[in-house]
Every structure is written in C-alpha cells, then in structure tokens.
Design an enzyme around this catalytic site. Structure first.
Site, PDB file in Angstrom:
ATOM      1  N   SER A 175     -49.171  39.492  -1.720  1.00  0.00           N
ATOM      2  CA  SER A 175     -50.418  38.852  -2.114  1.00  0.00           C
ATOM      3  C   SER A 175     -51.563  39.836  -2.338  1.00  0.00           C
ATOM      4  O   SER A 175     -52.453  39.576  -3.134  1.00  0.00           O
ATOM      5  CB  SER A 175     -50.823  37.827  -1.055  1.00  0.00           C
ATOM      6  OG  SER A 175     -50.938  38.429   0.220  1.00  0.00           O
ATOM      7  N   HIS A 203     -46.907  33.500  -4.033  1.00  0.00           N
ATOM      8  CA  HIS A 203     -47.493  33.969  -5.296  1.00  0.00           C
ATOM      9  C   HIS A 203     -46.487  34.027  -6.439  1.00  0.00           C
ATOM     10  O   HIS A 203     -46.876  34.133  -7.595  1.00  0.00           O
ATOM     11  CB  HIS A 203     -48.149  35.339  -5.100  1.00  0.00           C
ATOM     12  CG  HIS A 203     -49.362  35.268  -4.243  1.00  0.00           C
ATOM     13  ND1 HIS A 203     -50.616  34.974  -4.730  1.00  0.00           N
ATOM     14  CD2 HIS A 203     -49.512  35.390  -2.907  1.00  0.00           C
ATOM     15  CE1 HIS A 203     -51.481  34.940  -3.745  1.00  0.00           C
ATOM     16  NE2 HIS A 203     -50.834  35.189  -2.618  1.00  0.00           N
ATOM     17  N   LYS A 234     -51.376  27.641  -5.126  1.00  0.00           N
ATOM     18  CA  LYS A 234     -51.685  28.785  -5.993  1.00  0.00           C
ATOM     19  C   LYS A 234     -51.366  28.387  -7.427  1.00  0.00           C
ATOM     20  O   LYS A 234     -52.121  27.595  -7.992  1.00  0.00           O
ATOM     21  CB  LYS A 234     -50.966  30.010  -5.459  1.00  0.00           C
ATOM     22  CG  LYS A 234     -51.698  30.450  -4.182  1.00  0.00           C
ATOM     23  CD  LYS A 234     -51.009  31.414  -3.290  1.00  0.00           C
ATOM     24  CE  LYS A 234     -51.925  31.669  -2.090  1.00  0.00           C
ATOM     25  NZ  LYS A 234     -51.229  32.162  -0.918  1.00  0.00           N
TER      26      LYS A 234
HETATM   27  C1  LIG Z   1     -51.560  32.176   0.487  1.00  0.00           C
HETATM   28  C2  LIG Z   1     -50.330  32.538   1.231  1.00  0.00           C
HETATM   29  C3  LIG Z   1     -49.870  31.755   2.289  1.00  0.00           C
HETATM   30  C4  LIG Z   1     -50.666  30.590   2.798  1.00  0.00           C
HETATM   31  O1  LIG Z   1     -50.524  29.502   1.962  1.00  0.00           O
HETATM   32  P1  LIG Z   1     -51.653  28.353   2.004  1.00  0.00           P
HETATM   33  O2  LIG Z   1     -51.000  27.210   1.330  1.00  0.00           O
HETATM   34  O3  LIG Z   1     -52.815  28.884   1.287  1.00  0.00           O
HETATM   35  O4  LIG Z   1     -51.915  28.091   3.451  1.00  0.00           O
HETATM   36  C5  LIG Z   1     -48.671  32.078   2.874  1.00  0.00           C
HETATM   37  N1  LIG Z   1     -47.976  33.162   2.469  1.00  0.00           N
HETATM   38  C6  LIG Z   1     -48.400  33.966   1.489  1.00  0.00           C
HETATM   39  C7  LIG Z   1     -47.584  35.139   1.085  1.00  0.00           C
HETATM   40  C8  LIG Z   1     -49.596  33.684   0.844  1.00  0.00           C
HETATM   41  O5  LIG Z   1     -50.044  34.489  -0.125  1.00  0.00           O
END
Ligand SMILES: *Cc1c(COP(=O)(O)O)cnc(C)c1O
Length: 386
Positions: A175, A203, A234
């Site tokens: 990320s 992602h 995302k």
């Molecule tokens: C954003 C993210 C999360 C968390 O997900 P949310 O739905 O925003 O709580 C978990 N793992 C990774 C790798 C992320 O980038």
C-alpha cells in the site's frame, strides 16, 4: 497528560490532522475553498461516484433501510449481503465468500482463525498494520522478513521446528510502496514448508490482472492459493472487505471469527454499492485501461523531473523523501500549487523513509496530470528536492 504526549509527537513532526473535504472524492476536490487535483485516493477506478454504484446504494437503502440493525448472525443478513457474497465468489472463482465491515476487521479476524498460540507467522516487513495487529491478536509468534526478501524468509522457515502451524502473510500489492509481493515464489516456499500463504489484496483487487481479479490473477496463480482476502473500499469504491475461498473455511469463519460475529452487519447500501462496482469492473474494462494509461503518464513525468520513486509497478507512485519534516514541507508546497498528495510518515512507514504517496485514478484527464506535474516541479524546486 495528552498535551505532553501531543507535544512529543509534534517535536518529531508526527502529529496528524483531519482535513474535511467539501466535495466527493474524485480527480479534483474542493478543499478549504479551492479546487485542487487529488492524487491521494484509493478509489482507483472512480467507482465511488459511478452513477450505477450510487443508484444501487440508493435502491438498497430504500428497500432495506440505512442500517442492517444487527449482526449477521442475529438478524442482520439481508439480500444485499448474500448477493454480494455470491458475486464475489463468482468473480474470484471460489466456491464461497464472506464479507466483513472493513479490511482492518477482516485481518483482525482471519489471522487468529488461521493460526493460534503455538503457531508461527512470517510477515513481510512492510505489510499492512492490520495484518500485524491480527498476528498479535492470534497469540502466535511473529517473525518479520525483509521486504520481498525470499532468501531471508527461507532461512527463517528452515529454522522452524517441525509440526508447528506456519502462516506466511503479505500484501499482494504494497500500500505504501506500490510494488508487488513475489507471490509465485512465496507460494512455492509455502508449499515446500507446509505453510499457509495469506494474501491481502486490498490494493490489487480491481486493479491488477487482465480482468481486475487482483495480484493472483496478475501472476496466474489463482488455483495455487485456495483463499484470499481483499477489500471493498478501494477500487470497489464502497466499504468493507471479503475473503473468498472454500465453503468449509467460510462456514468455520461464520461460527468462530469474532470480528465477523460480534459486529453489526455492513449497511445494505454499502453492500449493494460494492456489488454494483463489481459488475462495472467485469463489464467495463475501459476504466482499467484509462487507469494504466494515466499511471504511465504520471510515472514518466515524475521520473523525467528527477524524483526518487519506489520500485512501484502500480498506480501507487510514492516519492521518497526521507525525514518526516521534509515530507510535510513538500506536501504543503504541493497543496499551495493545487495538488493534494499526503506526506506518509512513521509509523505508517519505517523511520527515515517518509514519502509523498501519490496515487492516480482512471478519472484523471491527461491535462490534470500535466497540471499536477507542473505543481510537482515547482514544489520540488522550492523545497530543494529537485
Ligand atoms: C487499506 C488496507 C487495509 C484495510 O482495509 P479497510 O477496508 O480500509 O479497513 C488492509 N490491508 C491493506 C493492505 C490495506 O491497504
């Protein structure tokens, strides 16, 4: 008491602040009375504001209410949840899927479901905080291997006592660096040492792979990894997360996974929105085409200007700065020149690797990217980074 603690944070340029946008997320946003180009969102395909996605949320909200009213197991399971789970299983080519309120919750729940005290977890040094927190909650021992370093991981695996349950966990697409985990090699190591491989594709989902199924599709190894996790907040433009995998795993989670059991079901509108986004992803590949075109444009421009980037292969294009205060200054200059891209500082990234995390989406126009590159150049010059 908290004033002291806040002062200590401020001394290290580590205080954080909330900025309220005055508009929806998009290629440009309204911020403090100005229109600025947004290069910070994870809404890579622009689906958070897609008309079909919004309409689906409205329809489900009208029919099923603003909230589910209870946890999934009590009386909170509604048609939008069941339909989304079926659609996710179909999309990921797995027998079943289960949704969670967020990716953070999913990792807190899934990792302790897979390995417990007595087990051993191997984590890439740069994996997401929620994976680390899930590992802590599991009670298993944790070993951290250097970022994407297969030799290091192998040497740690060789040192383990036979018979211990082993879990290797990694982001599929990292990320804060935008690079990929070496998933085929990780799968091979997992097979050799009898470990479970846990891939968090927050992602990668919707972005990577010819059909947007994520990093496993990108590497052509979907059938080697029986289950995988991804998020809905995302590229899918909504909120929540999923695990897709075998039916017995999903049934086991329904009966044991605490962050699934003891929380109110996701709002029907958000489940329906994610479902509609999944349909768009499958029916309209042009968004992915535009995303990768924009990524190429921005990457070429930033490289030409002479910025130091990570080894990114994705729409996440971090500019490495170093110290937190310099990263903050650069981000502030960028904003003054009309571009919003945040400084990412410890503990989100390791000490001394503060950066500007730049992300581009399918919705940016080539003109907006050129304007943004002009802002990067001026901000780089005024902060003496260029
Ligand atoms: C954003 C993210 C999360 C968390 O997900 P949310 O739905 O925003 O709580 C978990 N793992 C990774 C790798 C992320 O980038």
């Amino acid at each position: 008491m908290f004033q002291n603690r806040l002062r200590q944070l401020a001394d290290r340029s580590l205080t954080r602040h909330l900025h309220t946008l005055d508009s929806a997320t998009g290629p440009t946003i309204q911020l403090a009375g100005r229109t600025v180009i947004l290069l910070a969102s994870n809404d890579y395909l622009g689906l958070a504001t897609h008309p079909d996605v919004i309409q689906a949320a409205i329809r489900a909200t009208t029919q099923y209410g603003a909230g589910a009213g209870a946890s999934r197991l009590v009386c909170g399971t509604l048609p939008p949840h069941a339909e989304l789970e079926q659609a996710l299983a179909d999309f990921k080519h797995t027998p079943a899927a289960l949704i969670f309120g967020s990716g953070y919750l999913a990792n807190l729940g899934l990792i302790p479901s897979l390995v417990a005290r007595g087990g051993l977890i191997f984590a890439d040094r740069l994996c997401h905080a929620s994976l680390i927190d899930g590992a802590r909650l599991s009670g298993a021992d944790l070993r951290v291997y250097r970022h994407r370093d297969l030799n290091h991981l192998e040497s740690l695996l060789k040192r383990t006592r036979a018979g211990r349950p082993l879990l290797i966990m990694t982001d599929g697409l990292f990320s804060m660096d935008g690079d990929l985990a070496p998933l085929p090699e990780l799968a091979t190591l997992a097979e050799r040492f009898g470990a479970t491989l846990y891939v968090d594709d927050a992602h990668g989902t919707g972005v990577m792979g010819p059909s947007g199924r994520g990093t496993l599709e990108h590497f052509g190894i979907e059938d080697r990894i029986p289950f995988h996790m991804g998020t809905l907040g995302k590229a899918l433009g909504s909120s929540g997360a999923y695990i897709a995998g075998p039916t017995d795993l999903i049934q086991y989670l329904v009966s044991t996974c605490r962050p699934f059991m003891f929380t109110t079901a996701p709002a029907p509108g958000s489940a329906a929105a994610a479902h509609a986004a999944l349909t768009v992803i499958q029916q309209d590949p042009s968004r992915r085409t535009r995303l990768w075109r924009n990524r190429k444009h921005l990457f070429a421009g930033l490289t030409r200007l002479g910025f130091r980037l990570t080894e990114s292969v994705s729409p996440i294009l971090p500019i490495l700065i170093g110290e937190a205060d310099n990263a903050l200054a650069f981000s502030q200059q960028l904003l003054a020149h009309g571009v919003y891209a945040p400084a990412i500082r410890p503990p989100t990234v390791p000490d001394g690797s503060s950066r500007i995390r730049v992300t581009v989406t399918a919705e940016h126009s080539p003109e907006q990217i050129d304007l943004a590159l002009g802002a990067f150049e001026r901000a780089g010059q005024s902060t003496r980074l260029l």
